[in-house]
Design a protein around this motif. Structure first.
Motif, PDB file in Angstrom:
ATOM      1  N   UNK A 125       0.856  -1.176   0.000  1.00  0.00           N
ATOM      2  CA  UNK A 125       0.000   0.000   0.000  1.00  0.00           C
ATOM      3  C   UNK A 125       0.898   1.234   0.000  1.00  0.00           C
ATOM      4  N   UNK A 126       0.314   2.422  -0.064  1.00  0.00           N
ATOM      5  CA  UNK A 126       1.103   3.659  -0.063  1.00  0.00           C
ATOM      6  C   UNK A 126       0.725   4.586   1.081  1.00  0.00           C
ATOM      7  N   UNK A 127       0.167   4.031   2.148  1.00  0.00           N
ATOM      8  CA  UNK A 127      -0.233   4.851   3.285  1.00  0.00           C
ATOM      9  C   UNK A 127       0.856   5.072   4.311  1.00  0.00           C
ATOM     10  N   UNK A 128       2.084   4.628   4.003  1.00  0.00           N
ATOM     11  CA  UNK A 128       3.222   4.820   4.907  1.00  0.00           C
ATOM     12  C   UNK A 128       4.423   5.308   4.123  1.00  0.00           C
ATOM     13  N   UNK A 129       5.304   6.012   4.814  1.00  0.00           N
ATOM     14  CA  UNK A 129       6.549   6.479   4.203  1.00  0.00           C
ATOM     15  C   UNK A 129       7.702   5.708   4.818  1.00  0.00           C
ATOM     16  N   UNK A 130       8.474   5.044   3.961  1.00  0.00           N
ATOM     17  CA  UNK A 130       9.612   4.259   4.434  1.00  0.00           C
ATOM     18  C   UNK A 130      10.465   3.853   3.240  1.00  0.00           C
ATOM     19  N   UNK A 131      11.648   3.370   3.519  1.00  0.00           N
ATOM     20  CA  UNK A 131      12.458   2.670   2.524  1.00  0.00           C
ATOM     21  C   UNK A 131      12.709   1.264   3.053  1.00  0.00           C
ATOM     22  N   UNK A 132      12.958   0.324   2.152  1.00  0.00           N
ATOM     23  CA  UNK A 132      13.135  -1.064   2.578  1.00  0.00           C
ATOM     24  C   UNK A 132      14.066  -1.792   1.627  1.00  0.00           C
ATOM     25  N   UNK A 133      14.749  -2.779   2.153  1.00  0.00           N
ATOM     26  CA  UNK A 133      15.584  -3.659   1.340  1.00  0.00           C
ATOM     27  C   UNK A 133      14.751  -4.899   1.011  1.00  0.00           C
ATOM     28  N   UNK A 134      14.006  -4.803  -0.058  1.00  0.00           N
ATOM     29  CA  UNK A 134      13.108  -5.883  -0.427  1.00  0.00           C
ATOM     30  C   UNK A 134      13.858  -7.143  -0.833  1.00  0.00           C
ATOM     31  N   UNK A 135      15.111  -7.002  -1.254  1.00  0.00           N
ATOM     32  CA  UNK A 135      15.891  -8.192  -1.583  1.00  0.00           C
ATOM     33  C   UNK A 135      16.163  -9.033  -0.341  1.00  0.00           C
ATOM     34  N   UNK A 136      16.419  -8.384   0.803  1.00  0.00           N
ATOM     35  CA  UNK A 136      16.586  -9.118   2.058  1.00  0.00           C
ATOM     36  C   UNK A 136      15.287  -9.804   2.473  1.00  0.00           C
ATOM     37  N   UNK A 137      14.174  -9.112   2.255  1.00  0.00           N
ATOM     38  CA  UNK A 137      12.871  -9.679   2.599  1.00  0.00           C
ATOM     39  C   UNK A 137      12.568 -10.900   1.737  1.00  0.00           C
ATOM     40  N   UNK A 138      12.884 -10.818   0.451  1.00  0.00           N
ATOM     41  CA  UNK A 138      12.645 -11.955  -0.439  1.00  0.00           C
ATOM     42  C   UNK A 138      13.540 -13.136  -0.067  1.00  0.00           C
ATOM     43  N   UNK A 139      14.774 -12.864   0.305  1.00  0.00           N
ATOM     44  CA  UNK A 139      15.688 -13.935   0.691  1.00  0.00           C
ATOM     45  C   UNK A 139      15.143 -14.701   1.892  1.00  0.00           C
ATOM     46  N   UNK A 140      14.624 -13.968   2.897  1.00  0.00           N
ATOM     47  CA  UNK A 140      14.045 -14.643   4.055  1.00  0.00           C
ATOM     48  C   UNK A 140      12.809 -15.438   3.654  1.00  0.00           C
ATOM     49  N   UNK A 141      12.005 -14.870   2.766  1.00  0.00           N
ATOM     50  CA  UNK A 141      10.784 -15.553   2.321  1.00  0.00           C
ATOM     51  C   UNK A 141      11.123 -16.909   1.705  1.00  0.00           C
ATOM     52  N   UNK A 142      12.160 -16.954   0.901  1.00  0.00           N
ATOM     53  CA  UNK A 142      12.556 -18.196   0.243  1.00  0.00           C
ATOM     54  C   UNK A 142      13.171 -19.174   1.240  1.00  0.00           C
ATOM     55  N   UNK A 143      14.012 -18.661   2.127  1.00  0.00           N
ATOM     56  CA  UNK A 143      14.688 -19.529   3.090  1.00  0.00           C
ATOM     57  C   UNK A 143      13.718 -20.188   4.060  1.00  0.00           C
ATOM     58  N   UNK A 144      12.666 -19.476   4.454  1.00  0.00           N
ATOM     59  CA  UNK A 144      11.697 -20.027   5.406  1.00  0.00           C
ATOM     60  C   UNK A 144      10.605 -20.853   4.721  1.00  0.00           C
ATOM     61  N   UNK A 145      10.596 -20.818   3.384  1.00  0.00           N
ATOM     62  CA  UNK A 145       9.561 -21.531   2.632  1.00  0.00           C
ATOM     63  C   UNK A 145       8.161 -21.079   3.047  1.00  0.00           C
ATOM     64  N   UNK A 146       8.012 -19.771   3.256  1.00  0.00           N
ATOM     65  CA  UNK A 146       6.742 -19.216   3.715  1.00  0.00           C
ATOM     66  C   UNK A 146       5.759 -19.095   2.559  1.00  0.00           C
ATOM     67  N   UNK A 147       4.472 -19.149   2.894  1.00  0.00           N
ATOM     68  CA  UNK A 147       3.441 -18.831   1.910  1.00  0.00           C
ATOM     69  C   UNK A 147       3.351 -17.321   1.720  1.00  0.00           C
ATOM     70  N   UNK A 148       3.380 -16.597   2.836  1.00  0.00           N
ATOM     71  CA  UNK A 148       3.310 -15.134   2.814  1.00  0.00           C
ATOM     72  C   UNK A 148       4.310 -14.598   3.840  1.00  0.00           C
TER      73      UNK A 148
END
Length: 375
Positions: A125-148
């Motif tokens: 969404x766009x209701x917050x102001x922030x920056x993020x390292x989405x590559x780190x988030x994706x790496x964790x998503x794959x490593x944990x085998x999460x659905x979401x």
């Protein structure tokens, strides 16, 4: 790995609490920090993380946003086969042009998801102001085998508000055990930031299944039921940076004042992950001998003859001799005439404050002046 991530930015919700600031524009297009728009920070974070295909779902008041985004060339998202895709609303038998929620918006744009090739989707969404390292988030998503994988913050400064928001209970391994939606007294410390990563095929399946049951709210109808039934493996990823919720005029004002702090600027505008925005060719800001400027951010093309303190001035703002601007946010092409006094106010684009006029308000309830107003 980031070539496997598709960005999907939902800008449809119009925050009525921002009043005049969102009367003619989406929250994503609200000016921030002298020369940027809110969407620039999320879009730039995606590009800096390596994403090359981004869809922007718009709803109402989207013309200003489309003008700002253009072809996406400022973000290097104007390739032949992938890049920035703006998804405006359209009328069909099932869609009346106004989405009932995120799930409705996703189903109305399934053609974009189906023709995309990426394995994973980052929805935000766009209701917050922030920056993020989405590559780190994706790496964790794959490593944990999460659905979401949900993005959250444990910073309570701007996020923890009674009766609003979603709060997560996360264990030591990062798995989400429970969540509270809009509680008056939150029991959990972690605030969900309305951003998540999911497999593209799973997102299509969940959206279709939910809409067949007349369910439109992703958090309430998908996440909570998935946790309760154990059908979804949901993890959380903590964003360690600064986050501001933009749910009210006061939130926007406090966020703007926080951006005057050097430590906040250093975090948001890191050298390795720049923030891009639409280019507007302007002359450098001119300071006359009578100008006094302290602790302020000024965009290009400003003409300063008066006093500016603890304020943010967008491109092309003029402050005449004898005028005082203090603790204020003045958007593009504002004109503060001689002898005027503006304090604790937010002036939208092209606002003119007449000679000798006074606009003051308490910092806890800043005054907002609508676009093209003459005061």
């Amino acid at each position: 790995m980031m070539s496997e991530l598709l960005g999907l930015i939902y800008t449809g919700n119009n925050t009525d609490q921002l009043r005049e600031l969102t009367a003619t524009r989406a929250v994503a297009a609200v000016p921030i920090c002298a020369r940027y728009r809110v969407i620039d920070f999320i879009l730039s974070s995606l590009v800096s993380s390596g994403a090359r295909n981004v869809g922007v779902i718009t709803q109402k008041n989207y013309h200003s946003l489309m003008d700002h985004l253009g072809s996406g060339k400022e973000w290097d998202l104007h390739g032949k086969r992938q890049g920035l895709v703006i998804l405006p609303p359209f009328l069909t038998h099932d869609n009346v042009g106004v989405y009932k929620g995120l799930l409705d918006a996703i189903r109305s744009n399934l053609h974009f998801l189906r023709r995309s090739k990426e394995r994973y989707v980052l929805v935000t969404d766009t209701g917050m102001l922030y920056t993020a390292r989405f590559d780190d988030m994706l790496m964790q998503h794959i490593q944990t085998n999460a659905d979401i994988t949900l993005m959250y913050s444990d910073d309570h400064t701007m996020l923890r508000t009674g009766g609003n928001g979603c709060y997560l209970k996360v264990d030591g391994a990062g798995r989400v055990l429970d969540m509270e939606l809009e509680p008056m007294l939150p029991n959990y410390e972690n605030s969900y930031m309305q951003a998540f990563i999911i497999r593209r095929e799973l997102l299509i399946e969940l959206a279709d299944r939910a809409l067949s049951r007349a369910q439109y709210h992703f958090t309430r109808d998908v996440l909570t039921s998935g946790l309760r039934d154990g059908t979804l493996k949901i993890y959380g990823w903590r964003n360690p940076g600064c986050v501001w919720r933009l749910d009210s005029v006061l939130d926007y004002y406090n966020c703007s004042m926080a951006l005057l702090k050097p430590e906040v600027q250093a975090e948001l505008f890191s050298a390795d992950r720049p923030i891009w925005t639409k280019v507007r060719d302007e002359m450098p800001t001119r300071y006359f001998a009578t100008a006094q400027v302290k602790n302020s951010l000024l965009g290009d093309g400003c003409v300063i003859e008066g006093t500016v303190e603890n304020s943010i001035l967008s491109r092309g703002v003029r402050v005449q001799k004898g005028a005082v601007v203090r603790n204020a946010v003045i958007m593009q092409d504002g004109y503060i005439m001689s002898g005027a006094h503006v304090e604790c106010c937010i002036l939208d684009k092209q606002v003119i404050v007449r000679e000798g006029s006074t606009l003051t308000a308490p910092a806890t309830y800043p005054l907002v002046v609508a676009k093209d107003t003459i005061v």
